[in-house]
Each structure stands twice: as C-alpha cells, then as structure tokens.
Design an enzyme around this catalytic site. Structure first.
Site, PDB file in Angstrom:
ATOM      1  N   GLU A 131      23.141  56.130  53.770  1.00  0.00           N
ATOM      2  CA  GLU A 131      21.913  56.063  52.993  1.00  0.00           C
ATOM      3  C   GLU A 131      22.338  56.288  51.565  1.00  0.00           C
ATOM      4  OE1 GLU A 131      19.072  58.835  54.525  1.00  0.00           O
ATOM      5  OE2 GLU A 131      18.322  57.269  55.866  1.00  0.00           O
ATOM      6  N   ASP A 191      33.535  41.913  53.477  1.00  0.00           N
ATOM      7  CA  ASP A 191      32.092  41.953  53.765  1.00  0.00           C
ATOM      8  C   ASP A 191      31.314  41.559  52.515  1.00  0.00           C
ATOM      9  OD1 ASP A 191      29.846  42.268  55.297  1.00  0.00           O
ATOM     10  OD2 ASP A 191      29.748  44.444  55.119  1.00  0.00           O
TER      11      ASP A 191
HETATM   12 MG    MG Z   1      26.640  47.266  52.553  1.00  0.00          MG
END
Ligand code: MG
Ligand code: ADP
Length: 518
Positions: free
Chosen positions: A232, A348
């Site tokens: 988070e 990614d």
């Molecule tokens: Mg990410």
C-alpha cells in the site's frame, strides 16, 4: 503480535474452551433417575445428576433429578448433618437403591462424603479432560504462531543489523571524522538526500542504512495513495516535504528486499527513475512493516493521469515518451568502471508502474521484479518468489512460455511493454483538428479486465493482434512516426524490436523535428 498479547489469548482460549466443554458435557449425557416427586412413572430425566436425600423432620427418603448447576451445588456438595443428608450420582436409576440414614452423633458420615466427592470429582474431572482436549491443540497452534512471529522478527532485526554492519560506512573507527553519523550528516531536506548520497558513497548508491532508518522514522504518514500487488502506498511528510511510503507486509519481504537493493544499485539515480530516499523495517507494536520511502509525485501513476486529463498536446506527449525511453535506457545500460552500474531489466513495465512528475515528464517506478545483469559471470539473479509480470503487458515469448535465456531477451521484453505504454499515451494526444481518443488499456477490445494467460496468448500469439493505430495518425508527421516507432517495439520477434536507446534517440529527433530513422 507481542508475547504478552499471545499469553492473554491463551488464557482466554482456555477459559472459553472450559466453558464450552462444560456445556457440551452437560448437553451430551442425560440420565434417568428414580423420582418420588410428582411423576407418574416415578422417573425423571436430567443432564445434571440424580439425588437422594433424607431430612430429620420427615424421616423419609426423597429421590429425584437435579435440574440446574446451582441445585447440584446445593444438593451434592453439602456436608451431612444430623438433620440433612443428601447424595448424588450420574448413572441411570442410580439413586433408586440409595439408602441414607441421618448420622447419629457418634457415627461418621465419612462414607457418604466419599461418595459425594466421587460424584463431583467424576463430573468435574470429565470437564477438565474435555477442556484440556479442546484447549491444548489451540494453545499449541497459538504458541507455534507466536514462535514463528518471534523468530521472523528476530531474523529481520538481525538482517538489518548485519546490513548495517556490512556497510563499511558504519564500521565506526574506520570512518573519517567527517563522515561519522552526526546530525550535520543527516539530510535536512530532500535536495540534501541526493547530495549526501554522493558524499557518503561517492557513487550514488543510497545513503548509509542508519541514516535511512533515521529518515524513515521521522516520516509522518497521511493518506493512502495507491495499492499495487505488493504494497500500500501512502503519502507521508518528512521535515515538511511530501514523500511516498510503500509499505510491504513481512510476507512480501522478498519484494521489499529486491526493490530496495535495486534502488541502491550504484549510479541508479536518474531523473526518470523514481527517486529513492530510504528503506527501513519498522515494528509498529503489532507486526513488522517494511518501508520504502521515495519521492512523492502527486499526479500519480501514468494510467491514472491519462484517464483524468482531457487530452495531451503533441509536445506534452513527446516529453512523456522521451522521459520513459530515457528512464528505460538508463536502466538497461551497463556502465563500466568503478562508478559504473550494471544493466537492469524492469520486467513489469506498464502505465501503473510509471509515475507522472510535476513538469509533465515521467519516471519509472516499482522495481520489485527487476533483474540485474552480472557482466563478469554473464549471469542474472531472478527474484525468488512466484511473481511474474502483468499478463496484459507480457511479450509473446512469455505468453508462449519460452523462458528468456539471455539477459538481452529480458530487455526486449521491456521494449515490448514500453511499446504498449507509448500507444496508451499517443491515443490521448489531440492534433491537427483530431480530438484525443479515450483512455484505454492495451488490448481493451480483445480481452476482459483481468485477462488470463490463455486469453492473452490467443490474442497476441495466435491472432497476432496488436493495439489499433488510428488512420488519423497518418495525417500528422509526428503521429505517423510515433506509430512506426511503437510498432517497432512490439514485433513478434524479440530480436527485431528496437533497443531502448534507439527509441529514445528517435523520439528526441521527433521533438527536434529532425528526420527520424525508423
Ligand atoms: Mg506496481
Ligand atoms: P506495487 O509494487 O504494489 O505494484 P507500486 O510501486 O506499483 O506498488 O505502487 C502502486 C501505486 O501507488 C502506483 O500505481 C501509484 O498509483 C501509487 N504510487 C506508487 N509510488 C508513488 C509515488 N512515489 N508517488 C505517487 N504515487 C505513487
């Protein structure tokens, strides 16, 4: 969880399970007793006990059922006197043949007492056994969990200690006086962070760990600004300036460690790579949190930004794409020498892992999956754990399950993903009377929100579909070239895809209005 919380939990479990087992026992065994009290068939039923008593005023024996715990306490637990004797038992009709007599002054009521104690002992003994049967495994499990948490926290603190010890800057005594950890050496502002990095290591590989910890512990957390796969992300303030804090749970320690290590790679600091400030493992009183403190970018992720802006200008678009290409070029580039850096593949890359800076350019974030190339041994260390990149952005060779063998192939996987990101940006550009297209994720027209590998494989490898480039792009020279560059990034054959540096140079040429060589 702290040890004393755990002990309180165990006590509560024991009490609750004892009550539960008592209740279970009570409900489980009903007995039939002989009854002299108003019943037609001279019997009654109870889950507590049968009784027999005799009183001096009536001189007669009474039999019946105990129908409550309180009554049992009163009837089965009284000391025989010369005016009242009672006895309880817990078998069917066990009280029928019980004959009691009131003790004379010299007779001892010993036998009755023994029997009464036996009944009570048997009743409560069973309760204790059932309570133990229930609570023992629960306590064992709780103790195991507590032990695991204790050992894990201990391991983390040893790890952090060893990291500090292995950092030569912290071997007190070897340090020159000027670099001892004094307040003057703790950065006073975010600008100081990059400057002091150079002072300490001379190579831009992050501040000494003790200073990082000091900074992290001065951060005040505010609102949650993002949720990714691992952490988070919160907005925090440090010395009055905004910072971003990504908080990993200890379960995702590998991701935290990998991302932290990547950001501390020598010479990684770059305008278009998210600026690292500090990493820390922090015990918040209940569990250990792993923190990664970075620069804060209030415009958020590229994906959120593209969704919210009405449109981009051609210049705005070029600033963005050039910054992404130069961030990726820096990551991919190996710099030789003592102040060099290894080549890194992101693995990614996507619009959610790119942040938009205040000046409209971008920086690459989320290095949790990145791999570093070790040129000396021609090897790379793949992150442990099962995390793979985002399916929507996976290159055809990954969808086909062809594991890349060389580091170069990993770089080409990043290029494919960058092509998709450039397409997402270019769609939002308004040019020569053409309004911007709405924001969409790549392959939005083909796959659903959270596509499976099979869906992606069918679209990308079997159908060989690629995001549609609008015909209107051909009406503008810059947009036309953008389209070509993008297509050269997402070729099926990884070898045919452009290197990051080439994409960067072509985009810069577009910005300068130079002829583009694609
Ligand atoms: Mg990410
Ligand atoms: P994860 O590894 O869990 O995917 P990310 O680093 O990708 O986490 O962050 C998740 C989201 O949090 C991002 O998509 C972005 O919206 C927000 N975010 C992350 N870092 C920052 C930052 N430095 N400034 C502003 N927003 C951020």
């Amino acid at each position: 969880m702290k040890i004393h919380d755990g002990l309180l939990l165990i006590v509560a479990i024991v009490i609750l399970s004892s009550l539960a087992s008592n209740e279970a026992r009570r409900l489980s065994k009903r007995v039939t007793c002989h009854s002299t009290l108003n019943t037609a068939d001279a019997t009654c039923e109870t889950e507590f006990a049968c009784f027999t008593y005799v009183m001096s005023i009536r001189k007669k024996q009474y039999h019946g059922c105990i129908d409550s715990d309180l009554y049992r306490l009163f009837m089965c637990n009284v000391t025989p006197t010369s005016t009242f004797v009672s006895k309880c038992c817990h078998e069917d009709m066990c009280n029928k043949n019980l004959t009691l007599s009131l003790p004379t002054s010299d007779s001892s009521p010993r036998d009755d007492i023994d029997n009464k104690e036996k009944v009570i002992y048997v009743g409560y003994g069973r309760t204790v056994i059932i309570a133990l049967c229930i609570s023992a495994p629960v306590c064992l499990i709780t103790l195991t969990i507590m032990l695991y948490i204790y050992l894990r926290d201990r391991r983390l603190s040893i790890l952090h200690k060893s990291l500090i010890e292995s950092d030569p800057e912290f071997v007190v005594g070897k340090l020159p006086e000027s670099s001892r950890l004094m307040d003057a050496n703790i950065p006073q502002s975010l600008k100081d962070v990059a400057r002091l990095e150079q002072t300490y290591s001379g190579s831009g590989s992050g501040l000494p760990l003790l200073i990082q910890r000091t900074i992290a512990r001065q951060v005040i957390l505010h609102d949650c600004i993002g949720k990714g796969r691992y952490g988070e992300v919160y907005r925090g303030t440090w010395r009055g300036e905004d910072v971003a804090v990504k908080i990993f749970s200890t379960r995702d320690e590998c991701s935290w460690r990998r991302e932290t290590e990547m950001y501390q790679t020598v010479m990684l600091r770059h305008e278009h790579i998210l600026g690292f400030i500090a990493a820390d493992n922090k015990d918040n009183g209940t569990w250990t949190q792993l923190w990664l403190v970075t620069d804060f970018h209030k415009k958020g992720s590229l994906c959120d930004y593209l969704t919210s802006v009405p449109e981009l200008s051609i210049d705005g678009m070029l600033d963005m794409v050039i910054s992404i290409a130069s961030g990726l070029t820096h990551l991919h580039m190996e710099v030789h020498g003592t102040r060099g850096k290894p080549a890194i593949a992101h693995r990614d890359l996507k619009s959610r892992n790119i942040l938009v800076k205040n000046n409209g350019t971008c920086c690459i974030a989320d290095l949790g999956l990145a791999v570093c190339y070790d040129a000396c041994n021609d090897s790379f260390d793949l992150p442990s754990g099962s995390r793979v990149g985002t399916k929507r952005y996976m290159a055809p060779e990954l969808l086909d399950n062809t594991e890349p063998k060389t580091f170069h192939e990993y770089k080409k996987i990043d290029i494919y993903a960058m092509g998709l990101v450039l397409w997402e940006i270019a769609r939002r550009c308004a040019f020569a009377g053409h309004p911007s297209e709405d924001y969409q994720l790549p392959y939005f027209e083909k796959v659903q929100a959270d596509p499976s590998i099979e869906e992606m494989k069918e679209t990308v490898c079997v159908e060989k579909f690629r995001p549609t480039i609008s015909k209107t792009w051909d009406t503008n020279e810059i947009m036309k070239s953008m389209g070509k560059i993008i297509q050269e990034c997402w070729y099926e054959s990884s070898a045919a895809r452009l290197p990051a540096l080439r994409v960067k140079k072509s985009l810069i040429a577009l910005k300068r209005n130079d002829p583009v060589d694609v």
